[in-house]
Design an enzyme around this catalytic site. Structure first.
Site, PDB file in Angstrom:
ATOM      1  N   GLN A  98       3.059   9.858   1.506  1.00 60.87           N
ATOM      2  CA  GLN A  98       4.342   9.180   1.241  1.00 60.87           C
ATOM      3  C   GLN A  98       4.950   9.612  -0.091  1.00 60.87           C
ATOM      4  O   GLN A  98       6.136   9.404  -0.307  1.00 60.87           O
ATOM      5  CB  GLN A  98       4.155   7.655   1.246  1.00 60.87           C
ATOM      6  CG  GLN A  98       3.921   7.083   2.632  1.00 60.87           C
ATOM      7  CD  GLN A  98       3.859   5.581   2.567  1.00 60.87           C
ATOM      8  OE1 GLN A  98       2.805   5.019   2.287  1.00 60.87           O
ATOM      9  NE2 GLN A  98       4.965   4.910   2.801  1.00 60.87           N
ATOM     10  N   HIS A 145      -2.542   0.299   8.861  1.00 57.02           N
ATOM     11  CA  HIS A 145      -1.221   0.893   8.603  1.00 57.02           C
ATOM     12  C   HIS A 145      -1.357   2.062   7.611  1.00 57.02           C
ATOM     13  O   HIS A 145      -0.808   3.145   7.841  1.00 57.02           O
ATOM     14  CB  HIS A 145      -0.276  -0.183   8.057  1.00 57.02           C
ATOM     15  CG  HIS A 145       1.078   0.306   7.666  1.00 57.02           C
ATOM     16  ND1 HIS A 145       2.230  -0.077   8.314  1.00 57.02           N
ATOM     17  CD2 HIS A 145       1.484   1.166   6.686  1.00 57.02           C
ATOM     18  CE1 HIS A 145       3.274   0.529   7.748  1.00 57.02           C
ATOM     19  NE2 HIS A 145       2.846   1.282   6.749  1.00 57.02           N
ATOM     20  N   GLU A 146      -2.090   1.841   6.515  1.00 57.70           N
ATOM     21  CA  GLU A 146      -2.197   2.884   5.480  1.00 57.70           C
ATOM     22  C   GLU A 146      -2.996   4.085   5.982  1.00 57.70           C
ATOM     23  O   GLU A 146      -2.630   5.231   5.704  1.00 57.70           O
ATOM     24  CB  GLU A 146      -2.825   2.313   4.201  1.00 57.70           C
ATOM     25  CG  GLU A 146      -1.984   1.246   3.505  1.00 57.70           C
ATOM     26  CD  GLU A 146      -0.523   1.625   3.321  1.00 57.70           C
ATOM     27  OE1 GLU A 146      -0.227   2.807   3.064  1.00 57.70           O
ATOM     28  OE2 GLU A 146       0.340   0.741   3.458  1.00 57.70           O
ATOM     29  N   GLY A 156       0.847  -1.185   0.000  1.00 57.39           N
ATOM     30  CA  GLY A 156       0.000   0.000   0.000  1.00 57.39           C
ATOM     31  C   GLY A 156       0.878   1.229   0.000  1.00 57.39           C
ATOM     32  O   GLY A 156       2.087   1.142   0.260  1.00 57.39           O
ATOM     33  N   LEU A 186       7.412   1.368   3.283  1.00 57.86           N
ATOM     34  CA  LEU A 186       8.286   1.906   2.238  1.00 57.86           C
ATOM     35  C   LEU A 186       8.993   3.179   2.691  1.00 57.86           C
ATOM     36  O   LEU A 186      10.052   3.515   2.176  1.00 57.86           O
ATOM     37  CB  LEU A 186       7.480   2.188   0.963  1.00 57.86           C
ATOM     38  CG  LEU A 186       6.844   0.964   0.291  1.00 57.86           C
ATOM     39  CD1 LEU A 186       5.962   1.397  -0.873  1.00 57.86           C
ATOM     40  CD2 LEU A 186       7.914  -0.009  -0.182  1.00 57.86           C
TER      41      LEU A 186
END
Ligand code: NI
Length: 191
Positions: free
Chosen positions: A54, A144-145, A49, A103
């Protein structure tokens, strides 16, 4: 489509609370192109994701997809999902221990407690309202996202810092036990 640069931990954009979008903004070519670029960037980086902040755009969009992912071969599949202005509500108090990476936090993993069953409300990329129940390991991915859009990283939620691990050491020392736990979750929830 363009692969965008991914912000890494320490960049202030990751700590911004992302701004909600209006339907009119969502329809614009710029925002639709951002969504396409996020999908491309996530796939290029083998991520499960990615959130808009980000890629340096602090707006409430995140995309999630798990196919045959070499980074996470144990993860149940999740079809490509674009979430705009998402809101998560836990369905009960049950938690599970998820080993997470990000990431934006290169080469680090750690254990985070996540709700096992959630309801998530969001708009799809066309502004249609969606309500979805997500369970098991996949629920951890959605949490998380959506955390990213609130300026939170998984490292903020790691309560036991001794669980921090590089990918190499995780593969060597923690992966087998975690994959066993994942199998039990997936057997129970199918996701
Ligand atoms: Ni992340």
């Amino acid at each position: 489509m363009t692969i965008r640069k991914i912000a890494t931990i320490g960049h202030p954009v990751l700590r911004q609370v992302a701004r909600p979008l209006t339907r009119a903004e969502l329809e614009t070519p710029a925002v639709q192109a951002l969504i396409d670029d996020m999908i491309e960037t996530m796939r290029d980086a083998n991520g499960a994701g990615i959130a808009a902040n980000q890629v340096h755009e602090p707006v409430q969009i995140t995309v999630i997809e798990v196919g045959d992912n070499p980074r996470y071969p144990y993860k149940p599949k999740i079809p490509l999902t674009v979430l705009v202005n998402p809101v998560i509500e836990p369905l009960d108090d049950e938690l599970f221990e998820n080993y997470e990476g990000c990431l934006s936090v290169p080469d680090l993993r750690g254990v985070v407690a996540r709700h096992t069953r959630i309801r998530v409300k969001y708009w799809d990329r066309h502004g249609n309202e969606v309500e979805q129940v997500v369970q098991g390991l996949s629920a951890g991915t959605f949490q998380h996202e959506c955390d990213h859009l609130q300026g939170r990283l998984f490292v903020d939620r790691v309560t036991d810092p001794t669980t921090f691990s590089t990918w190499r050491e995780w593969e060597r020392h923690h992966k087998d036990a975690f994959v066993e736990r994942v199998r039990a979750l997936v057997a129970r929830y199918g996701s």
